[in-house]
Design a protein around this motif. Structure first.
Motif, PDB file in Angstrom:
ATOM      1  N   ALA A  79       0.814  -1.214   0.000  1.00  0.00           N
ATOM      2  CA  ALA A  79       0.000   0.000   0.000  1.00  0.00           C
ATOM      3  C   ALA A  79       0.854   1.274   0.000  1.00  0.00           C
ATOM      4  O   ALA A  79       0.549   2.227  -0.710  1.00  0.00           O
ATOM      5  CB  ALA A  79      -0.946  -0.008   1.193  1.00  0.00           C
ATOM      6  N   LEU A  80       1.931   1.294   0.769  1.00  0.00           N
ATOM      7  CA  LEU A  80       2.775   2.493   0.812  1.00  0.00           C
ATOM      8  C   LEU A  80       3.456   2.751  -0.529  1.00  0.00           C
ATOM      9  O   LEU A  80       3.619   3.908  -0.938  1.00  0.00           O
ATOM     10  CB  LEU A  80       3.816   2.376   1.924  1.00  0.00           C
ATOM     11  CG  LEU A  80       3.262   2.517   3.340  1.00  0.00           C
ATOM     12  CD1 LEU A  80       4.322   2.167   4.367  1.00  0.00           C
ATOM     13  CD2 LEU A  80       2.728   3.922   3.576  1.00  0.00           C
ATOM     14  N   ASP A  81       3.837   1.686  -1.233  1.00  0.00           N
ATOM     15  CA  ASP A  81       4.432   1.849  -2.561  1.00  0.00           C
ATOM     16  C   ASP A  81       3.405   2.410  -3.539  1.00  0.00           C
ATOM     17  O   ASP A  81       3.723   3.244  -4.391  1.00  0.00           O
ATOM     18  CB  ASP A  81       4.970   0.515  -3.086  1.00  0.00           C
ATOM     19  CG  ASP A  81       6.145   0.009  -2.280  1.00  0.00           C
ATOM     20  OD1 ASP A  81       6.811   0.813  -1.592  1.00  0.00           O
ATOM     21  OD2 ASP A  81       6.401  -1.209  -2.318  1.00  0.00           O
ATOM     22  N   THR A  82       2.172   1.968  -3.412  1.00  0.00           N
ATOM     23  CA  THR A  82       1.102   2.439  -4.277  1.00  0.00           C
ATOM     24  C   THR A  82       0.799   3.907  -4.011  1.00  0.00           C
ATOM     25  O   THR A  82       0.591   4.693  -4.938  1.00  0.00           O
ATOM     26  CB  THR A  82      -0.156   1.570  -4.096  1.00  0.00           C
ATOM     27  OG1 THR A  82       0.204   0.204  -4.336  1.00  0.00           O
ATOM     28  CG2 THR A  82      -1.250   1.966  -5.059  1.00  0.00           C
ATOM     29  N   LEU A  83       0.808   4.308  -2.747  1.00  0.00           N
ATOM     30  CA  LEU A  83       0.610   5.712  -2.408  1.00  0.00           C
ATOM     31  C   LEU A  83       1.740   6.564  -2.977  1.00  0.00           C
ATOM     32  O   LEU A  83       1.495   7.627  -3.553  1.00  0.00           O
ATOM     33  CB  LEU A  83       0.522   5.895  -0.896  1.00  0.00           C
ATOM     34  CG  LEU A  83       0.263   7.326  -0.423  1.00  0.00           C
ATOM     35  CD1 LEU A  83      -1.139   7.783  -0.814  1.00  0.00           C
ATOM     36  CD2 LEU A  83       0.457   7.429   1.078  1.00  0.00           C
ATOM     37  N   ALA A  84       2.973   6.092  -2.852  1.00  0.00           N
ATOM     38  CA  ALA A  84       4.119   6.836  -3.395  1.00  0.00           C
ATOM     39  C   ALA A  84       3.993   6.993  -4.908  1.00  0.00           C
ATOM     40  O   ALA A  84       4.294   8.055  -5.456  1.00  0.00           O
ATOM     41  CB  ALA A  84       5.419   6.137  -3.027  1.00  0.00           C
TER      42      ALA A  84
END
Length: 115
Positions: A79-84
């Motif tokens: 999820a954090l990679d997708t937000l970035a």
């Protein structure tokens, strides 16, 4: 907002709630904030928090963002990679580099949004 998403969406996306801290980016349309795209620091939760005061656009703006999150989860992205990735200018929700910020909890973000 769930009624705007295709059937089965919830089973394909990240967890929609977290008790821990989250990172978020502001989603703007026509020069105003319509919501916030967020990801839990745990990496397994993410979602979109509309700003109800912005009206219907706050809810419709979240649909393609949530669908992109579901696609990223199916592809195995955290999820954090997708937000970035969403924060980058070429894919950012406002067409420009979005600043990723921290908030202590999803509850705090929801309170801030007025949900």
């Amino acid at each position: 907002m769930l009624h705007l998403l295709p059937k089965g969406y919830q089973g394909q996306s990240y967890d929609a709630f977290t008790e821990g801290p989250v990172k978020y980016i502001e989603v703007c349309r026509s020069g105003g904030t319509v919501g916030w795209l967020w990801a839990g620091k745990d990496g397994s939760s993410a979602g979109y928090e509309p700003r109800p005061a912005a009206g219907d656009v706050a809810f419709t703006a979240g649909v393609p963002l949530l669908l992109a999150f579901a696609e990223a989860r199916r592809a195995g992205s955290a999820a954090l990679d997708t937000l970035a990735a969403a924060a980058r200018p070429e894919s950012g929700p406002s067409g420009s580099e979005a600043e990723i910020r921290d908030v202590p909890s999803l509850d705090a973000l929801q309170e801030w949004a007025g949900s």
